[in-house]
Each structure stands twice: as C-alpha cells, then as structure tokens.
Design a protein around this motif. Structure first.
Motif, PDB file in Angstrom:
ATOM      1  N   UNK A   1       0.854  -1.177   0.000  1.00  0.00           N
ATOM      2  CA  UNK A   1       0.000   0.000   0.000  1.00  0.00           C
ATOM      3  C   UNK A   1       0.895   1.234   0.000  1.00  0.00           C
ATOM      4  N   UNK A   2       0.743   2.139  -0.968  1.00  0.00           N
ATOM      5  CA  UNK A   2       1.570   3.345  -0.992  1.00  0.00           C
ATOM      6  C   UNK A   2       1.492   4.176   0.286  1.00  0.00           C
ATOM      7  N   UNK A   3       0.478   3.935   1.103  1.00  0.00           N
ATOM      8  CA  UNK A   3       0.391   4.652   2.377  1.00  0.00           C
ATOM      9  C   UNK A   3       1.590   4.356   3.272  1.00  0.00           C
ATOM     10  N   UNK A   4       2.281   3.223   3.010  1.00  0.00           N
ATOM     11  CA  UNK A   4       3.450   2.840   3.815  1.00  0.00           C
ATOM     12  C   UNK A   4       4.703   3.626   3.449  1.00  0.00           C
ATOM     13  N   UNK A   5       4.719   4.237   2.293  1.00  0.00           N
ATOM     14  CA  UNK A   5       5.951   4.793   1.745  1.00  0.00           C
ATOM     15  C   UNK A   5       6.638   5.815   2.643  1.00  0.00           C
ATOM     16  N   UNK A   6       5.912   6.678   3.378  1.00  0.00           N
ATOM     17  CA  UNK A   6       6.621   7.642   4.233  1.00  0.00           C
ATOM     18  C   UNK A   6       7.572   7.006   5.238  1.00  0.00           C
ATOM     19  N   UNK A   7       7.352   5.754   5.603  1.00  0.00           N
ATOM     20  CA  UNK A   7       8.249   5.101   6.558  1.00  0.00           C
ATOM     21  C   UNK A   7       9.656   4.921   5.989  1.00  0.00           C
ATOM     22  N   UNK A   8       9.798   4.978   4.670  1.00  0.00           N
ATOM     23  CA  UNK A   8      11.109   4.771   4.058  1.00  0.00           C
ATOM     24  C   UNK A   8      11.940   6.053   3.993  1.00  0.00           C
ATOM     25  N   UNK A   9      11.351   7.158   4.404  1.00  0.00           N
ATOM     26  CA  UNK A   9      12.026   8.449   4.367  1.00  0.00           C
ATOM     27  C   UNK A   9      12.019   9.081   5.755  1.00  0.00           C
ATOM     28  N   UNK A  10      13.015   9.912   6.010  1.00  0.00           N
ATOM     29  CA  UNK A  10      13.076  10.595   7.292  1.00  0.00           C
ATOM     30  C   UNK A  10      12.158  11.787   7.383  1.00  0.00           C
ATOM     31  N   UNK A  11      11.724  12.283   6.241  1.00  0.00           N
ATOM     32  CA  UNK A  11      10.763  13.387   6.196  1.00  0.00           C
ATOM     33  C   UNK A  11       9.842  13.136   5.015  1.00  0.00           C
TER      34      UNK A  11
ATOM     35  N   UNK B   1      17.068  12.805   2.675  1.00  0.00           N
ATOM     36  CA  UNK B   1      16.624  13.349   3.961  1.00  0.00           C
ATOM     37  C   UNK B   1      17.490  14.503   4.460  1.00  0.00           C
ATOM     38  N   UNK B   2      18.797  14.362   4.357  1.00  0.00           N
ATOM     39  CA  UNK B   2      19.710  15.408   4.826  1.00  0.00           C
ATOM     40  C   UNK B   2      20.961  15.356   3.949  1.00  0.00           C
ATOM     41  N   UNK B   3      20.898  16.007   2.782  1.00  0.00           N
ATOM     42  CA  UNK B   3      22.010  15.909   1.830  1.00  0.00           C
ATOM     43  C   UNK B   3      23.344  16.358   2.416  1.00  0.00           C
ATOM     44  N   UNK B   4      23.356  17.431   3.176  1.00  0.00           N
ATOM     45  CA  UNK B   4      24.617  17.956   3.692  1.00  0.00           C
ATOM     46  C   UNK B   4      25.283  16.971   4.640  1.00  0.00           C
ATOM     47  N   UNK B   5      24.513  16.383   5.546  1.00  0.00           N
ATOM     48  CA  UNK B   5      25.072  15.409   6.496  1.00  0.00           C
ATOM     49  C   UNK B   5      25.626  14.213   5.719  1.00  0.00           C
ATOM     50  N   UNK B   6      24.833  13.725   4.781  1.00  0.00           N
ATOM     51  CA  UNK B   6      25.224  12.541   4.013  1.00  0.00           C
ATOM     52  C   UNK B   6      26.514  12.793   3.246  1.00  0.00           C
TER      53      UNK B   6
END
Length: 285
Positions: free
Chosen positions: A166-176, A263-268
C-alpha cells in the motif's frame, strides 16, 4: 551515455555525474534504474559518479538469460565496468540491495576495491536481512507523524502477507515527507524492473560463510552507514554487517530513512566524502 559490454554480451549503460576521481555507484531496489540516485545529495561535487544501470534497468539491455539477474551473477558486470573505466582499483558505493552486489564484488575481487561505502544495506550475502518486527519497530518511532495512523496498519498488513504493498506505507522509508520526497518515491514504479527484482535475491546465490571469510580479510577502508529511522536495516542490523569487515567504520545518520541523501544531503555528503578523502585515489592502469 557510455555503454560497455558484459562478459555474456549484454550491453550495459552507466551515467556520469560530476568531476573528480570516479566513484562506481551500484543502485538498489532491487533492480531499480540508477536515475533515483540523482547526484547523491551533491556528492557529485566531490567525485565523478559512475552510476551503473543494472541489466534490464534504465538504459541497459535485456540479457539473453534471465538467470543473470541474480546479484552474484552481476558481479562480473561490475568487474567489466572497472576494466572499461581503465582503473586498476575502484571506489565503490552500494545503496540498499546494491550493497548485496558490492559486498560479493569486494569478496571476489578484493584487490580491485580501493574503498567501499555501503549505504542502508543489510547485506543478504552475509545471511542478514531485516525482519517484519525490525520494520515495525522502526515504524513505531514515527508515531507522532500525522500520517502514522493510516500508514502503520497498512504496513502491518503488508508485512503479514495480507495484501499488496500500500503506498500509504511509503513515508516510513524516508526521514521526512513532503512534495519533493513524494516525487522521489513516486518514480519507483517506472524505474524498477519487478521481474528482475524477483530473481535478484535468489537464496542459492549466497554462501554466507565464504563471503564472511573473504570480507574479514579485505584491507580496503569500509564505511557502513545506517539511517536512524530506517527499518531495513535498522542501525543494529547494519552494525552487524559492519562487523563482518576488517577495517570498517560504522555511522548512523540521525533522522534519516532508507534514502539518507534525500533526507539530509549535507550530512550525508559530508560523512561519505570523508571516507574517500582519507586515502589515495584509485590508480589508472
């Protein structure tokens, strides 16, 4: 778009971004076209990214034998790319399922790897994989998010095998989760070869004991990076993957999910670039 030929005759594409010493980047998915990697949050400002389209993804051709979608069979493709680049040794970055290609490559060709970065990968070739409870435990860290009450039951059902993803799950794969991130996620379907993905993680492709022995003797610097909010793998599982190597650094990117450069390009970029700045660059033949 540069093309080279794999040992079995399959024509494979790679995309070049940025300047500097080359960094071979192996995409995850599994079997997702390298386009989703972008410039890895700006890492292309430090290295020339060589983004491989695995066979039958992106701009690479369909192989004659579908059995070659197995990740262990694609190790020869990485070696062919190294030869095509004219490098004695290569720096390698593997993301997610791409780490399960990068690690066997390092095990089989240790003298060809200068430095190795493994990003949010559990390393199935070592017998490590995220469990349903791993993913649910990470998901519960997001209970204050406005989308949690809809997304969590959908994730539970999918992990229990009670329905399609279910695409509703997708936010769990990202930090924001915002419109920019949503656009990155929405490209997944058109970029991923589902048939090839089903063959990529064939269990017979692995020999965990032999791979562990080989990787324990690898002398190249290694970075294993986990996302603090990622469920596949969670940081503790990624730490176990790091322990399989001799000289390995382990890092957790705070607040990051499975795509830490989004999620955080600078940190990465700061953390990954540091690995490749610590040693002499690969040498040309």
């Amino acid at each position: 778009m540069p093309i080279f030929t794999a040992p079995d005759g399959t024509r494979l594409a790679h995309h070049l971004r940025g300047d500097g010493e080359p960094l071979v980047v192996l995409p995850g998915g599994p079997m997702r076209a390298s386009a989703y990697l972008g410039d890895l949050g700006g890492l292309a400002a430090h290295r020339r990214l060589v983004l491989l389209d695995l066979r039958d993804t992106g701009d690479s051709a369909v192989p004659a034998d579908p059995a070659t979608y197995r990740c262990d069979r694609q190790v020869d493709d990485v070696e062919a790319l190294r030869a095509h680049l004219g490098l004695e040794r290569i720096d390698v970055l593997g993301h997610s399922a791409g780490g399960s290609l990068a690690a066997p490559y390092a095990a089989r060709h240790p003298g060809r790897v200068a430095r190795l970065a493994l990003i949010t990968t559990a390393l199935r070739p070592l017998g490590l994989r995220a469990t349903a409870e791993d993913r649910l435990a990470a998901a519960r860290l997001r209970r204050e998010e406005p989308w949690f009450d809809t997304a969590y039951p959908a994730l539970e059902a999918w992990l229990a095998g009670e329905g399609e993803y279910d695409p509703a799950c997708t936010p769990f794969f990202y930090g924001r989760w915002n419109e920019t991130v949503r656009a990155h996620a929405d490209a997944d379907d058109e970029q991923t070869n589902d048939e090839a993905a089903d063959r990529y993680f064939t269990e017979s492709a692995y020999d965990p004991d032999a791979t562990r022995t080989a990787l324990s003797e690898l002398t190249a610097p290694v970075l294993v990076l986990a996302g603090g909010l990622d469920g596949g793998p969670r940081p503790d599982l990624a730490r176990r993957a790091a322990a399989a190597f001799g000289p390995a650094e382990f890092a957790v990117q705070p607040g990051a999910g499975h795509y830490p450069w989004v999620d955080d390009p600078q940190w990465f970029v700061r953390r990954v670039a540091a690995l490749f700045a610590d040693a002499a660059p690969p040498s040309a033949r």
